[in-house]
Design a protein around this motif. Structure first.
Motif, mmCIF file in Angstrom:
data_model
loop_
_atom_site.group_PDB
_atom_site.id
_atom_site.type_symbol
_atom_site.label_atom_id
_atom_site.label_comp_id
_atom_site.label_asym_id
_atom_site.label_seq_id
_atom_site.Cartn_x
_atom_site.Cartn_y
_atom_site.Cartn_z
ATOM 1 N N LEU A 1 81.689 85.348 1.844
ATOM 2 C CA LEU A 1 80.545 86.145 1.406
ATOM 3 C C LEU A 1 79.604 85.260 0.599
ATOM 4 O O LEU A 1 80.003 84.693 -0.420
ATOM 5 C CB LEU A 1 81.015 87.314 0.540
ATOM 6 C CG LEU A 1 79.913 88.119 -0.169
ATOM 7 C CD1 LEU A 1 79.054 88.843 0.858
ATOM 8 C CD2 LEU A 1 80.524 89.098 -1.166
ATOM 9 N N VAL B 1 77.601 87.796 6.688
ATOM 10 C CA VAL B 1 78.856 87.121 6.359
ATOM 11 C C VAL B 1 78.967 85.861 7.207
ATOM 12 O O VAL B 1 78.458 85.810 8.338
ATOM 13 C CB VAL B 1 80.047 88.064 6.599
ATOM 14 C CG1 VAL B 1 81.380 87.364 6.369
ATOM 15 C CG2 VAL B 1 79.932 89.290 5.697
ATOM 16 N N GLU C 1 74.923 100.557 5.457
ATOM 17 C CA GLU C 1 76.228 101.199 5.488
ATOM 18 C C GLU C 1 76.984 100.750 6.726
ATOM 19 O O GLU C 1 76.418 100.121 7.625
ATOM 20 C CB GLU C 1 76.074 102.719 5.481
ATOM 21 C CG GLU C 1 75.358 103.283 6.690
ATOM 22 C CD GLU C 1 75.114 104.772 6.584
ATOM 23 O OE1 GLU C 1 75.266 105.317 5.464
ATOM 24 O OE2 GLU C 1 74.765 105.396 7.599
ATOM 25 N N THR C 2 78.260 101.085 6.759
ATOM 26 C CA THR C 2 79.068 100.714 7.914
ATOM 27 C C THR C 2 78.685 101.550 9.122
ATOM 28 O O THR C 2 78.381 102.733 9.015
ATOM 29 C CB THR C 2 80.559 100.897 7.615
ATOM 30 O OG1 THR C 2 80.801 102.268 7.262
ATOM 31 C CG2 THR C 2 81.002 100.004 6.487
ATOM 32 N N THR D 1 76.728 96.877 10.885
ATOM 33 C CA THR D 1 75.948 97.469 9.799
ATOM 34 C C THR D 1 74.725 98.187 10.335
ATOM 35 O O THR D 1 74.199 97.856 11.406
ATOM 36 C CB THR D 1 75.490 96.399 8.794
ATOM 37 O OG1 THR D 1 74.593 95.488 9.451
ATOM 38 C CG2 THR D 1 76.670 95.625 8.245
ATOM 39 N N ILE E 1 79.828 93.779 8.263
ATOM 40 C CA ILE E 1 80.469 93.989 6.978
ATOM 41 C C ILE E 1 81.966 93.820 7.168
ATOM 42 O O ILE E 1 82.520 94.272 8.172
ATOM 43 C CB ILE E 1 80.167 95.403 6.437
ATOM 44 C CG1 ILE E 1 78.751 95.463 5.853
ATOM 45 C CG2 ILE E 1 81.186 95.834 5.387
ATOM 46 C CD1 ILE E 1 78.343 96.843 5.392
ATOM 47 N N CYS E 2 82.643 93.183 6.220
ATOM 48 C CA CYS E 2 84.105 93.099 6.282
ATOM 49 C C CYS E 2 84.687 93.351 4.903
ATOM 50 O O CYS E 2 84.098 92.956 3.890
ATOM 51 C CB CYS E 2 84.563 91.755 6.845
ATOM 52 S SG CYS E 2 84.037 90.309 5.899
ATOM 53 N N ASN E 3 85.822 94.000 4.866
ATOM 54 C CA ASN E 3 86.504 94.320 3.613
ATOM 55 C C ASN E 3 87.964 93.936 3.697
ATOM 56 O O ASN E 3 88.619 94.166 4.722
ATOM 57 C CB ASN E 3 86.397 95.824 3.309
ATOM 58 C CG ASN E 3 85.132 96.160 2.542
ATOM 59 O OD1 ASN E 3 84.386 95.275 2.142
ATOM 60 N ND2 ASN E 3 84.888 97.446 2.353
ATOM 61 N N GLN F 1 84.225 92.155 -2.465
ATOM 62 C CA GLN F 1 84.193 92.848 -1.177
ATOM 63 C C GLN F 1 82.845 92.624 -0.511
ATOM 64 O O GLN F 1 81.787 92.907 -1.094
ATOM 65 C CB GLN F 1 84.443 94.346 -1.360
ATOM 66 C CG GLN F 1 85.840 94.686 -1.856
ATOM 67 C CD GLN F 1 86.911 94.351 -0.825
ATOM 68 O OE1 GLN F 1 86.627 93.947 0.289
ATOM 69 N NE2 GLN F 1 88.162 94.499 -1.214
ATOM 70 N N ALA F 2 82.880 92.114 0.736
ATOM 71 C CA ALA F 2 81.626 91.854 1.454
ATOM 72 C C ALA F 2 80.878 93.135 1.749
ATOM 73 O O ALA F 2 79.654 93.156 1.783
ATOM 74 C CB ALA F 2 81.918 91.098 2.748
ATOM 75 N N GLY F 3 81.611 94.219 1.976
ATOM 76 C CA GLY F 3 80.950 95.470 2.333
ATOM 77 C C GLY F 3 80.040 95.987 1.246
ATOM 78 O O GLY F 3 78.969 96.521 1.513
ATOM 79 N N ILE G 1 76.508 93.563 0.880
ATOM 80 C CA ILE G 1 75.641 93.231 2.012
ATOM 81 C C ILE G 1 74.483 94.227 2.086
ATOM 82 O O ILE G 1 74.671 95.427 1.901
ATOM 83 C CB ILE G 1 76.441 93.241 3.330
ATOM 84 C CG1 ILE G 1 77.475 92.116 3.328
ATOM 85 C CG2 ILE G 1 75.518 93.114 4.527
ATOM 86 C CD1 ILE G 1 76.882 90.723 3.317
#
Length: 554
Positions: free
Chosen positions: A143, A155, A181-182, A197, A215-217, A226-228, A231
């Motif tokens: 990140l 990312v 958001e995801t 995203t 996004i990754c968590n 946390q990348a989510g 971002i």
């Protein structure tokens, strides 16, 4: 109207199980040369202080191992071939069961006189990176940690444990970004999850721009890394929406991509044009008045504006059975698609929404195990508005995906999963028998419980009954082009119901169905059949739908 849970069997993709490298997707036919305009189709879009390009060339960094049905497998890519002067914003990933066809944006600062001061340029290198997750020491997720006042929008993935160079990516000044958001989950591996995203706010007036990264968590990590949560998306601050097509380009897009709609070979209730519906006997009713009044062909005597307050509605004549039956059948020869053109995802895409009108929606057909049970009246209503949407990339004019409206819901389908009319880039749309919901492939779609085999049937198939939207269409709205660019028909301003509220005398039919159900599911009847069992409000017109100004509702 019906509910929105649909099931269709899909085979296991050979792409995921056998191919070591994803094959790129291409449309069946070459693109035409689009009419001249401003930014549409030029490969670059101005977002205000930054300019972006779409990058579709990639080098794969990592492919996860086979999922064996437990989770989706995915591949992760570094963008290559970025034009000189532009900078990477993040890496790309997608599931392995699709052809390679995604994108990520690269950006550069616009050279303008009213630029922000040199201490706060639109783009800056990250300070460093936070390690997010690794897989068996062959893939590492990072990140970017942005400077104060900046946001990361993507990312980075590497094949070694060394922290990436800060030159690898750029962060974006905070006022040029929007929250995101995801979207769809792409990969789930234990505590590690990856999603694409999308901007939190989406619709005709929203300006959030999807970057194309992910996004990754890692649930085992602290929330600070946390990348989510860190971002962002980009924001289009260009008031002119530089990348949107002009009217000539819109017509060229429709003529090139306009889908062909196939109605079921046993369809009884065909579409018609709205003027045909009015001219052939539809009436305007008013609360407190027993008699309806004729509607002129343009709909200019319909009450315009206001809200759906129950004061007015449209219905078929009650005292002339021949006219009623003629209206119910519709008139395919007169039918046309009513087109709403609007910006999507901050103006880097164009949504071309095609509305189709049917004077009458027929009764439902239920499925209970091996039994098929046609209803007499349940599901019927006057005035049925359905639609489908095709989304175009404003960078190059390529078709990206389609939304198929299915009663109160629907879903997006990637361009690589569409069926096309032979030797063309025109997708095929299948309209369901009696209900007119749209689907991408022929077959039977069950609206209910696939596990129990109980629900409402949506049957779609090819037939001689077709409607070519590339030829038979009318553009009725394109707000972004400015006032007066498109002449809206009078009937589009009718904000009331296009059919009366119906109360079904359905007790006998429902009791007959319940007796056929297994004892264990009889008390879940209304959940298994997501339809209005006892009645329906009249349907409203296109401008009253949430997706007129908002994004499509899945």
């Amino acid at each position: 109207m019906f509910g929105d849970c649909f099931y269709r069997n899909k085979g296991i993709s050979e792409l995921e199980s056998e191919s070591s490298e994803l094959k790129p997707f291409s449309l069946p036919s070459p693109l035409p040369r689009w009419p001249k305009g401003r930014g549409f189709g030029t490969g670059r879009i101005n977002l205000g202080e930054i300019e972006v390009v779409k990058v579709t060339e990639f080098d794969r960094v990592w492919k996860c191992g086979t999922s064996r049905g437990k989770s989706r497998c995915a591949s992760f890519y570094k963008p290559v071939g970025i034009p000189e002067g532009f900078h990477c914003l993040g890496h790309y990933c997608q599931p392995n069961n699709q052809l390679l066809r995604g994108f990520v944006l690269a950006a550069r600062a616009n050279k303008t006189d009213n630029h922000a001061d040199d201490d706060h340029p639109p783009l800056k290198k990250p300070v460093n990176y936070s390690f997010v997750w690794s897989s068996d020491s062959d893939c590492y997720f990072w990140l970017p940690n942005p400077p104060v006042g900046y946001r990361a929008v993507g990312v980075i993935v590497t094949d070694g444990p060394e922290e990436p160079e800060i030159e690898e990516v750029r962060c974006v000044r905070e006022d040029l970004t929007e929250s995101c958001e995801t979207g769809e989950m792409i990969l789930g591996m234990g505590s590690f999850n990856v999603w694409n995203t999308k901007p939190c706010e989406r619709g005709i007036w929203s300006r959030g721009v999807a970057v194309g990264s992910f996004i990754c968590n890692n649930n085992d990590m602290s929330s600070d890394n946390q990348a989510g949560a860190n971002i962002a998306c980009l924001k289009n601050l260009d008031p002119s929406l530089h990348g949107m097509p002009n009217l000539d380009q819109v017509n060229a897009l429709i003529q090139h991509y306009g889908p062909t709609v196939y109605f079921h070979p046993e369809e009884t209730y065909m579409p018609s044009s709205v003027p045909w519906f009015f001219k052939n006997g539809a009436l305007l009713y008013r609360l407190g008045k027993s008699q309806g009044v004729p509607i002129n062909s343009a709909g200019s005597n319909l009450p315009a504006g206001g809200e759906n307050d129950g004061t007015f509605w449209i219905d078929l004549p009650s005292d002339d059975e021949e006219v009623r039956n003629n209206l119910k059948k519709g008139n395919l020869e007169s039918s046309e698609l009513y087109v709403h053109v609007k910006p999507a995802l901050g103006g880097i895409f164009t949504d071309i929404v095609m509305w189709i009108f049917c004077p009458f929606n027929g009764p439902a057909t239920l499925k209970i195990g091996f039994l098929t049970i046609p209803m007499n009246r349940i599901g019927e209503h006057v005035g049925d508005w359905e639609h489908f949407t095709f989304r175009i990339s404003n960078f190059d004019g390529k078709l990206s995906q389609m939304f198929f409206s299915q009663h109160s819901g629907g879903g997006w389908v990637d361009v690589s999963d569409l069926e096309f009319v032979k030797e063309s880039n025109k997708p095929v749309v299948y309209s369901s028998k009696h209900g007119h919901a749209s689907f991408p492939h022929p077959g039977m779609y069950l609206q209910g419980s696939s596990k129990l085999g109980i629900g409402v049937r949506n049957d779609v198939a090819k037939s001689k009954y077709t409607l070519d939207s590339s030829q038979r269409y009318r553009i009725v709205a394109a707000e972004y082009l400015g006032e007066g660019a498109v002449s809206e028909p009078c009937w589009l301003q009718f904000m009331r119901e296009w059919g009366p509220t119906i109360v079904y005398d359905s007790a006998a039919e429902i009791n007959k169905i319940i007796k056929l159900l297994p004892l264990i599911v009889r008390y879940s009847f209304e959940n298994l059949f997501p339809i209005e069992l006892y009645g329906e409000e009249g349907p409203t017109g296109p401008k009253e739908k949430d997706n007129w100004e908002g994004d499509e509702m899945c």
